[in-house]
Structures are given as structure tokens and as C-alpha cells.
Write an enzyme that holds these catalytic residues in place. Structure first.
Site, mmCIF file in Angstrom:
data_model
loop_
_atom_site.group_PDB
_atom_site.id
_atom_site.type_symbol
_atom_site.label_atom_id
_atom_site.label_comp_id
_atom_site.label_asym_id
_atom_site.label_seq_id
_atom_site.Cartn_x
_atom_site.Cartn_y
_atom_site.Cartn_z
ATOM 1 N N ASP A 1 57.979 -33.188 17.955
ATOM 2 C CA ASP A 1 57.065 -34.065 17.234
ATOM 3 C C ASP A 1 55.786 -34.230 18.052
ATOM 4 O OD1 ASP A 1 57.830 -36.340 14.816
ATOM 5 O OD2 ASP A 1 55.962 -36.616 15.915
ATOM 6 N N ASP B 1 52.886 -29.544 18.112
ATOM 7 C CA ASP B 1 52.058 -29.522 16.917
ATOM 8 C C ASP B 1 52.445 -28.267 16.143
ATOM 9 O OD1 ASP B 1 50.122 -29.348 14.958
ATOM 10 O OD2 ASP B 1 48.435 -29.769 16.291
ATOM 11 N N VAL B 2 53.157 -28.448 15.028
ATOM 12 C CA VAL B 2 53.676 -27.292 14.296
ATOM 13 C C VAL B 2 52.570 -26.432 13.709
ATOM 14 C CG1 VAL B 2 55.873 -28.418 13.755
ATOM 15 C CG2 VAL B 2 53.940 -28.624 12.153
ATOM 16 N N TYR C 1 49.142 -32.104 -1.026
ATOM 17 C CA TYR C 1 50.547 -32.332 -0.672
ATOM 18 C C TYR C 1 51.463 -31.633 -1.679
ATOM 19 C CZ TYR C 1 54.801 -34.949 0.504
ATOM 20 O OH TYR C 1 56.084 -35.314 0.867
ATOM 21 N N THR D 1 59.946 -44.875 3.882
ATOM 22 C CA THR D 1 59.583 -44.317 5.187
ATOM 23 C C THR D 1 58.202 -44.828 5.590
ATOM 24 O OG1 THR D 1 58.469 -42.384 4.242
ATOM 25 C CG2 THR D 1 60.855 -42.200 4.648
#
Length: 253
Positions: free
Chosen positions: A42, A68-69, A161, A196
């Protein structure tokens, strides 16, 4: 009579991207007891560290990695470290993602569009690309991609998104066909309105309105998503691949 021997872990290393909070953290808590080692990847290293401390206090093997993906070089470096220091990754959960601001497409800043797609789609690709060769070499593994009901139905104001999640489902189905012969299963899970931090960041009153739209009459809990992820990652789901699995209280209908 001697005490029964503890069951062997169901997985070598479980790797969860975006694992420091929300659905990712729920997956970490749910999966860690069945893993030889769990890795929380993460950008929020502090929050990931708190989760690691919590689970280590329960005697579980877990570590945090700052990642950082969106950065393919950073992802490749992570996999090199894991290969040198941990058992093979047998379950990858791709949970990293951001929703971006809520705006119509003609008012959407290109930099925000890029950030949403690079995190949710490109990040998932980078993580899968890093995991699949080793899974293929060892003859098996499972990838669970966290998509969204926005990948099946349009959501006004969240075009980037929705586009990213539609693409994640397509990427999941393609990878499942490409790697099934190597014993690798690839599935996606599509949460609906889940309680969340991402949902909490929306304007006041949004959560209540969304809950009223759900046939079940409430928001979902991250743990309810994690339970399905755990099942899909287990041997009980050994004939399930290439499919998307909503967890939405009936919202898609």
C-alpha cells in the site's frame, strides 16, 4: 495422546495490494490465518504498519511493503524482494483503487481521469503481470481482482472509475482463459455499496441515500466482501475461473 498437529497453511504468500484499509484490510484479516505469510502492499505505510502490528500480536506472519501500483518498476522490484525473502505468492488480491472526484465527463480533469485509471486498471495489470510467471512456473495460483458493480452498470459522475472497473473485469476474463491450462485461476469480485473510507469520503448524506437504493436495505461490510474473496481463493472454488461475483445486496438485480 499427543495434541493434533496444526493444519498446514492453505497458501504460501498472500499478497494484497491496497491492503491497508477498507476492503483490502478486511481481506488481509480474513486471509492471514490461512497464509504462510501475508504481504500488505500500500502507499499508506503507516496504516499498513498498524495492521501488521495488530495481526502479528495474534501470532501471524505478516509484513508491509510501501508500493505505488501505478509504477511498473516498483511492482517488479517488489516481486524480486518477495521471491528472495518469502514463500511463493499463491494468492494475489488486487484491491488498490481510487474513485476520483464526482463530475460529468466534460468537466472531468484529464489528470484525475489518468489517476483513477492508472491506479485501478494499470495497477491491476502491473500486479498480475508480476505474479503470473511464477504461478505458471510452479503450476498454479489464484488471482482475485476487486472490481465493482460500476463495472456492470453505469454510475453517473464516476465515468473513469466505471471505465476502469469494466476493463478490470475484461482483463480478468482474458487472463483466466490464457492461464487456466497452467492451473491458475483468475476471478473478480464486484462490491456494491460497501461501508468503507472511500464511501465515507463522498458528500454528507450520500451513504444513507445509497443504502436506501439497495434491496437488502443497508450498506455492505468489508468483511462480507472478504469472506467471498477467501472462498474464491480456496480449494473449494477450484473449478471457478473467469467469472465476476457481485457482493451488492441485490443492487444489480
Amino acid at each position: 495422546m499427543s495434541a493434533p498437529r496444526p493444519a498446514a497453511p492453505a497458501h504460501g504468500t498472500v499478497l494484497v495490494s491496497g491492503g491497508a484499509s477498507g476492503i483490502g484490510a478486511a481481506c488481509v484479516r480474513r486471509l492471514a490465518p490461512a497464509a504462510g505469510t501475508t504481504v500488505v502492499a500500500d502507499t499508506d505505510r503507516d496504516r499498513a504498519g498498524l495492521l501488521v502490528d495488530e495481526l502479528r500480536s495474534q501470532g501471524l506472519s505478516i509484513t508491509a511493503e510501501s508500493l505505488d501500483v501505478r509504477d511498473p518498476d516498483a511492482v517488479a522490484a517488489l516481486y524480486r524482494r518477495l521471491a528472495a525473502e518469502h514463500p511463493p505468492v499463491t494468492l494475489l488480491v488486487n484491491s488498490a483503487g481510487i474513485s476520483g472526484p464526482r463530475r460529468p465527463l466534460d468537466a472531468y480533469p484529464p489528470e484525475d481521469f489518468d489517476a483513477v485509471v492508472r491506479t485501478g486498471l494499470h495497477g491491476t495489470f502491473h500486479m498480475m503481470r508480476g505474479a503470473l510467471p511464477a504461478m505458471r512456473a510452479r503450476g498454479g495460483g489464484v488471482v482475485v481482482n476487486i472490481a465493482s458493480v460500476a463495472g456492470a452498470r453505469a454510475v453517473r459522475g464516476f465515468g473513469p472509475y466505471a471505465a476502469a472497473k469494466h476493463a478490470v473485469i475484461g482483463l480478468t476474463r482474458t487472463a483466466a482463459r490464457e492461464y487456466a491450462e497452467y492451473g491458475i485461476r483468475v476471478v473478480s469480485v464486484s462490491p456494491g455499496h460497501i461501508d468503507t473510507p472511500m464511501l465515507g469520503a463522498l458528500p454528507a448524506g450520500t451513504a444513507g441515500r445509497l443504502a436506501r437504493e439497495v434491496p437488502a436495505g443497508r450498506l455492505g461490510r468489508p468483511e462480507e466482501v472478504a469472506d467471498l474473496v477467501a472462498f474464491l481463493g480456496s480449494e473449494q472454488a477450484r473449478y471457478i475461473t473467469g467469472s465476476d461475483h457481485p457482493v451488492d445486496g441485490g443492487w444489480l438485480g
